[in-house]
Design an enzyme around this catalytic site. Sequence first.
Site, PDB file in Angstrom:
ATOM      1  N   TRP A  22       0.845  -1.181   0.000  1.00 52.93           N
ATOM      2  CA  TRP A  22       0.000   0.000   0.000  1.00 52.93           C
ATOM      3  C   TRP A  22       0.898   1.255   0.000  1.00 52.93           C
ATOM      4  CZ3 TRP A  22      -0.370   3.836   3.841  1.00 52.93           C
ATOM      5  CH2 TRP A  22      -1.339   4.822   3.554  1.00 52.93           C
ATOM      6  N   ASP A  42     -15.312  12.751  -2.747  1.00 49.68           N
ATOM      7  CA  ASP A  42     -14.803  11.447  -2.309  1.00 49.68           C
ATOM      8  C   ASP A  42     -15.554  10.974  -1.063  1.00 49.68           C
ATOM      9  OD1 ASP A  42     -12.525   9.429  -1.383  1.00 49.68           O
ATOM     10  OD2 ASP A  42     -11.967  10.080  -3.400  1.00 49.68           O
ATOM     11  N   ASP A  43     -14.925  10.187  -0.261  1.00 51.86           N
ATOM     12  CA  ASP A  43     -15.522   9.571   0.926  1.00 51.86           C
ATOM     13  C   ASP A  43     -16.131  10.624   1.865  1.00 51.86           C
ATOM     14  OD1 ASP A  43     -16.119   7.679   2.795  1.00 51.86           O
ATOM     15  OD2 ASP A  43     -14.078   6.938   3.034  1.00 51.86           O
ATOM     16  N   ARG A  76      -9.959  -2.013   8.260  1.00 50.55           N
ATOM     17  CA  ARG A  76     -10.455  -0.622   8.199  1.00 50.55           C
ATOM     18  C   ARG A  76     -11.903  -0.558   8.690  1.00 50.55           C
ATOM     19  NH1 ARG A  76     -11.256   3.932   3.470  1.00 50.55           N
ATOM     20  NH2 ARG A  76     -10.184   5.588   4.542  1.00 50.55           N
ATOM     21  N   TRP A 127     -15.005   3.874  -8.043  1.00 50.33           N
ATOM     22  CA  TRP A 127     -15.397   2.621  -7.372  1.00 50.33           C
ATOM     23  C   TRP A 127     -14.186   2.149  -6.569  1.00 50.33           C
ATOM     24  CZ3 TRP A 127     -19.332  -1.386  -9.233  1.00 50.33           C
ATOM     25  CH2 TRP A 127     -19.235  -2.572  -8.503  1.00 50.33           C
ATOM     26  N   ASP A 128     -14.326   2.240  -5.258  1.00 49.35           N
ATOM     27  CA  ASP A 128     -13.197   1.894  -4.391  1.00 49.35           C
ATOM     28  C   ASP A 128     -13.408   0.515  -3.774  1.00 49.35           C
ATOM     29  OD1 ASP A 128     -10.840   2.176  -2.959  1.00 49.35           O
ATOM     30  OD2 ASP A 128     -11.381   4.101  -2.077  1.00 49.35           O
ATOM     31  N   MET A 129     -12.355  -0.043  -3.213  1.00 48.50           N
ATOM     32  CA  MET A 129     -12.399  -1.383  -2.607  1.00 48.50           C
ATOM     33  C   MET A 129     -11.223  -1.443  -1.635  1.00 48.50           C
ATOM     34  SD  MET A 129     -11.596  -4.778  -2.502  1.00 48.50           S
ATOM     35  CE  MET A 129     -12.312  -6.380  -2.713  1.00 48.50           C
ATOM     36  N   ASP A 134      -2.259   5.578  -3.270  1.00 48.87           N
ATOM     37  CA  ASP A 134      -2.587   6.602  -2.276  1.00 48.87           C
ATOM     38  C   ASP A 134      -1.371   7.461  -1.958  1.00 48.87           C
ATOM     39  OD1 ASP A 134      -5.241   6.090  -2.008  1.00 48.87           O
ATOM     40  OD2 ASP A 134      -5.066   4.872  -0.199  1.00 48.87           O
TER      41      ASP A 134
HETATM   42  C1  GLA Z   1      -8.933   4.849  -0.355  1.00 47.27           C
HETATM   43  C2  GLA Z   1      -8.636   5.530  -1.672  1.00 47.27           C
HETATM   44  C3  GLA Z   1      -8.497   7.009  -1.475  1.00 47.27           C
HETATM   45  C4  GLA Z   1      -9.731   7.581  -0.822  1.00 47.27           C
HETATM   46  C5  GLA Z   1     -10.031   6.828   0.464  1.00 47.27           C
HETATM   47  C6  GLA Z   1     -11.358   7.257   1.036  1.00 47.27           C
HETATM   48  O1  GLA Z   1      -7.835   4.898   0.484  1.00 47.27           O
HETATM   49  O2  GLA Z   1      -7.509   4.978  -2.263  1.00 47.27           O
HETATM   50  O3  GLA Z   1      -8.251   7.662  -2.696  1.00 47.27           O
HETATM   51  O4  GLA Z   1     -10.805   7.465  -1.714  1.00 47.27           O
HETATM   52  O5  GLA Z   1     -10.054   5.431   0.266  1.00 47.27           O
HETATM   53  O6  GLA Z   1     -11.641   6.615   2.223  1.00 47.27           O
END
Ligand code: GLA
Length: 718
Positions: free
Chosen positions: A168, A335-336, A412, A446-448, A519
């Site tokens: 990561w 974003d989030d 997480r 779309w995140d994971m 990230d």
């Molecule tokens: C992951 C993504 C980030 C951001 C965060 C939000 O870490 O890689 O770009 O979107 O989630 O919680």
Amino acid sequence: MPIRTLRPGRAWALDGARTTFALAVDADGVVRQTYYGPRLGPDDDAWLACADVGSPDQVAVFPVMRGAAFGSMCLRLAYEDGVRDTWLALRSGRVEDQGARLTLILADEAYGLEVELGFRPVETQDLVVRDAVVRLLRGRAVVREAATGALGCAPGAGHRLTHLAGHWAGETQIRREALAEGRKVIGSDRGLTSHEHNPFFALDDGTSGEEHGHVLFGALAHSGNWQVTYEKPPAGAARAVAGLGPEGFAWPLGPGDDLVLPTFVHGLSLGGFGAMSRALHEYVRGSVLPAQNRGRVRPIVYNSWEATYFQVNDAGQRRLAERAAGLGVEVFVLDDGWFGARTNDRAGLGDWEPNPERFPHGLEALVEHVHGLGLGFGLWLEPEMVNPDSDLYRRHPDWVYHYPNRPRTEVRHQLVLNLAKAEVAEFVAQTLVRVVDRYGLDYLKWDMNRPLTEVGSTLGAPDGVEDGAAPLRHVQAVYAILDRLRARRPDLWIEACASGGGRVDLGILARADQVWTSDNTFAVDRLSIQEGYSLAYPANTMDAWVTDNAQAQAPLAFRFHSAMCGVLGIGADLARWTDEDIETARALCAVYKEIRPIVQYGRLYRLRSPCLANGQEAALVYVAPDGGEAVLFAFRLWASGMQRDRPLRVAGLDPERMYRLEVSGDDGGRVLVAPKRMSGRALAHAGIRLVLTGGAASALIRIRAVHGTDEGREAGWR
Ligand code: GLA
């Protein structure tokens, strides 16, 4: 004709522009690779058509347990009577699809098992695209291991492995290692592609470089558990076997059932690692990426994550959008933190309704405001996930992967929805469709953010067969949902993300237009992450933001130049930027818009490696398809490097043309480049003098072919 039949039904040659891949069946019905190398003509057809039973130099294209066959296999299964070997023999071989595809049907006649193998040569890029389907016509069996194919390496060659490893915030680091006898396995057992390893590999004899030497390479289109095994026996040809990851895998087959294996693409570059990457880039851009957005330049995105993290509200996002619009940004992505009780990462995942305290007028008002600024609007979602502290989980605690009598492992603070269950997958699909429709999204991230654990239906039979199928079913469900969204909204931009670059592969790139590379947005670290990424994947899929991260170490222009090597985005807190920063950024966004067709769709030449050389400098150039224009980025990473006495040779230009060089967007005149006018031949052989002074420094040099009357005027030194 890229596929030549050497002996009807028995032997074929797949020709690329420069290479030939030949296969033939032996007396036992095993199809073997008889040659993979520079292109051969009809004079050699006779020997290309001969496969020897058990030849250690001729690797089977789909090796299976069968009599005295050893080594890494493509298929391990058990029939219901306990028989575990598979006497596959060629039943038929035909050139189909107007000469575009060689289809082989292998059959284990005693058990009604068929394996269909497809081989499609991509002539211009010297690639072969392979697919495989395992089918049972009668009875029952459980597949425990399945790979799409094996690839033989000529004896004596292919003994250095290049692959991408990382973690990561440090994905796609280039690794090169000599291989000794034995097996080397790379793969993922995490239910997603993974940050640790990427399904791409390259093999050479240890002497190939960026622009010279033979490199055999492959990539697998799969976003779940995968595996590439490289095996070098003490004698005979080495092989690479690429397919599904076997960890816990079990796939039940009943009468008429099948198992579709991931696409495996391989190629042979005669021009080093550079030509390898350019072939893969062309292939991904032209044949893999979602067709609707293929060829469209990617917009400049502003993403608010690093600016606000979870401190999201309507007023703050409006302000950021306004500032972003002033820079020339084209899409604003929230974003989030916009939904449910998501004020930190412990709650809310699964509840995809805007938080009413943060967005009292709903998201519609923000969307309208953003559109009013002339920007597209995008949203972040993590559709496969749920926090235990969410309404969705409280309603459906049984919808997540878990085992009875065991704790539910949180990563997480979240659990994974069991998309292997049809009703859960359908719920997720409908949720996404609703969100995309309701806000008329232009862009979806779309995140994971966690791997799969305790995977299984939990209702499966005690033999674990259903549980063993779940990781693959999960990926199939993700793909199906993405396909459904695409069909509904063909123009939607989709960005794939998995805590940065945890889901980067040709499978996701068939559905997402681009990926969030890492990230880690520290512009210096990014250069090596991006270089590794570029081995297999093209720049128009590589999202890169300018942020405030480590700004003391890297000036704003450097951070821009680093991000401009891919799909430029901005993720900084614009409220804190000075007027001067804003001016610099506006100018560089304008430059990016001019150069992005070349960056996103040009040919990449890596000139100096931030990973492999001394780690102090980096340089790369993108050349327009017609060779008329190029964009060169050069970086000095730390206090030393980019020495004056090392000319920077610029590959990829037309040796017969004259070019004009122009430094654009340098930071404070710390760049010296001379001369201003050179031929493509001189650029390649003599190179340019480029001096970057100070600490981290960078230059963007535009190189344009000079036409007729310009020529005389442009002579001279800067
Ligand atoms: C992951 C993504 C980030 C951001 C965060 C939000 O870490 O890689 O770009 O979107 O989630 O919680």
